[in-house]
Scaffold this active site. Structure first.
Site, mmCIF file in Angstrom:
data_model
loop_
_atom_site.group_PDB
_atom_site.id
_atom_site.type_symbol
_atom_site.label_atom_id
_atom_site.label_comp_id
_atom_site.label_asym_id
_atom_site.label_seq_id
_atom_site.Cartn_x
_atom_site.Cartn_y
_atom_site.Cartn_z
ATOM 1 N N TYR A 132 0.864 -1.187 0.000
ATOM 2 C CA TYR A 132 0.000 0.000 0.000
ATOM 3 C C TYR A 132 0.896 1.232 0.000
ATOM 4 O O TYR A 132 1.849 1.311 0.785
ATOM 5 C CB TYR A 132 -0.892 -0.010 1.248
ATOM 6 N N ASP A 174 9.392 2.593 -0.150
ATOM 7 C CA ASP A 174 8.360 3.319 0.582
ATOM 8 C C ASP A 174 8.532 2.971 2.059
ATOM 9 O O ASP A 174 8.103 1.920 2.529
ATOM 10 C CB ASP A 174 6.976 2.912 0.066
ATOM 11 N N LYS A 219 4.455 9.361 8.611
ATOM 12 C CA LYS A 219 4.188 8.883 9.973
ATOM 13 C C LYS A 219 5.154 9.479 11.014
ATOM 14 O O LYS A 219 5.001 10.621 11.403
ATOM 15 C CB LYS A 219 4.178 7.359 9.999
#
Ligand SMILES: Cc1ncc(COP(=O)(O)O)c(C=O)c1O
Ligand SMILES: N[C@H](C=O)CCC(=O)O
Length: 429
Positions: free
Chosen positions: A144, A239, A267
């Site tokens: 994702y 990522d 994050k």
């Protein structure tokens, strides 16, 4: 457990917000029941609107690696607030955080701040396309990368949780440039490259995927991708929105010793504020506007409050001795305890673990990719989730997410979670 306030808030929220939530996985659809509305959080705990207290194992989906309301971050935010909330102009703090990122993640020679992980991955792929002059890119099933159109193809996380790994609204034109490979399967990547010779701009992947539950790269997989990219002039993008600053100061690339060309971050980098970033080799990053031709911009990018929170977080992680050993030890104790209970109960469920991330899969298969992750009994996971919640332990409400641990978990929390896990397993089986 009384959750009547959460229930009535959820009913009301649905009048004004699609599904009552601002991100789908929060709606608890995959695990049943109503989502909890959270009033506050402190250290290892979340408190809901009915004043129930939960031990945190999501930590805002990763950012709160030091637990909630950490004094260092709180003070930095309050101090920054006194000077104004947004300028839309360069600030000294942006240089400080950029320099610190390049120190902690040496493959990142230059970095551009954005507002989310989604923006980071969208921008990184655009940059790779601009840099190589090629259109296609390879992603992996079950990985994702946020909700950019070209990533919503066999996507993990909320997309698979909601049963929509391929989202309507993504045009065929967009989808045709996303090539799908199988995680941990170098041959599938080689075949795609061969079939699309000199057309592949980038390979993007979660080096340690957390969005189909936690999956680990097999020996040689990341190294093999690096080699293929070198041979074929393809930009390798890690990522590290989840793994960056979590698995080590330098993220998964430090742990596995493989250097990508570009890295996307999010994050933890914002200390709980909405921040993302992408960075990498100077020669590629200098293709970004205003020095290069690839356009990317943001009204609130580098926002002073967000930068203050992120900088305080990264400085702490960079300077506090033993913080990653502490996370490792918390992870080992907790996972060790859960594994002991599994064997005591004669259960062969699969567990994947690395540092402060882990997943318990309700499947007896070794989970190495999207196909094996999907063998999990998601209905049983839902029962397990509810049993843990009833005991005051807040897990991600989906089998296809990793748990995130924080330094605020003390011995007593770990023991409590292990006990709750054993009782929950006994209850649901
Ligand atoms: C690996 C990864 N990349 C990208 C994203 C997108 O980040 P955001 O939710 O901040 O847009 C996420 C999480 O959502 C993620 O886990
Ligand atoms: N797996 C997602 C990001 O990491 C979960 C967060 C979300 O979709 O709300």
């Amino acid at each position: 457990m009384d959750i009547s306030n959460s229930k009535s808030l959820f009913a009301n929220a649905q009048n004004f917000i699609p599904g009552g939530v601002n991100s789908p996985v929060r709606a608890f659809k995959a695990v049943g029941g109503d989502p909890l509305f959270i009033k506050k959080a402190d250290g290892a705990y979340l408190y809901d609107e009915d004043d129930n207290r939960y031990i945190e194992l999501i930590n805002s989906w990763g950012p709160m690696i030091l637990g909630h309301n950490h004094p260092v971050i709180k003070e930095a935010v309050i101090k920054a607030m006194e000077s104004g909330t947004s300028f839309g102009a360069p600030t000294a703090k942006e240089i400080e955080i950029a320099a610190l990122i390049t120190k902690m993640v040496p493959s990142v020679e230059k970095v551009r701040m954005v507002n989310s992980g989604t923006e980071a991955t969208m921008s990184a792929v655009r940059l790779a396309r601009g840099f190589t002059g090629r259109d296609k890119f390879i992603k992996f099933e079950g990985n994702y990368h946020g909700h950019g159109d070209s990533f919503l193809i066999a996507a993990g996380s909320g997309a698979i949780t909601m049963g929509a790994p391929n989202s309507p609204g993504v045009t065929i034109g967009t989808a045709k440039d996303t090539l799908l490979a199988l995680y941990n399967d170098l041959e599938s990547v080689e075949q795609l490259i061969e079939a699309n010779k000199a057309e592949v701009a980038a390979i993007i992947l979660e080096p340690v995927p957390g969005n189909m539950g936690l999956v680990l790269p097999e020996e040689g997989f990341l190294q093999g991708l690096r080699k293929l990219c070198d041979e074929e002039g393809i930009v390798l993008i890690f990522d590290e929105v989840m793994t960056g600053f979590r698995l080590a100061k330098g993220g998964a690339q430090e742990v596995f010793g493989v250097t990508p060309d570009l890295t996307t971050m999010g994050k933890i980098i914002g200390g709980g504020m909405p921040v993302g970033a992408y960075g990498g080799k100077k020669e590629i990053m200098d293709f970004v506007s205003p020095v290069g031709p690839v356009y990317q911009a943001g009204t609130l990018s580098g926002n002073p409050i967000a930068m203050a929170a992120g900088l305080a977080m990264l400085q702490y992680l960079d300077q506090e001795p033993g913080v990653y050993n502490q996370l490792e030890s918390i992870g080992n104790k907790l996972v060790g305890g859960v594994k002991q209970s599994l064997s005591k109960l004669g259960l062969n469920y699969s567990m994947n673990h690395l540092g402060s991330m882990y997943s318990l899969f309700f499947s007896e298969e070794k989970i190495i990719d999207f196909e094996t992750a999907k063998t999990s009994d998601t209905a049983l996971f839902g029962k397990y989730f509810q049993a843990m919640l009833k005991r005051g332990v807040y897990l991600p409400p989906s089998q296809f997410e990793s748990l995130f641990l924080s330094t605020s978990l003390k011995e007593e929390h770990i023991e409590y979670i292990i006990q709750a896990n054993e009782e929950s397993l006994k209850e649901i089986l």
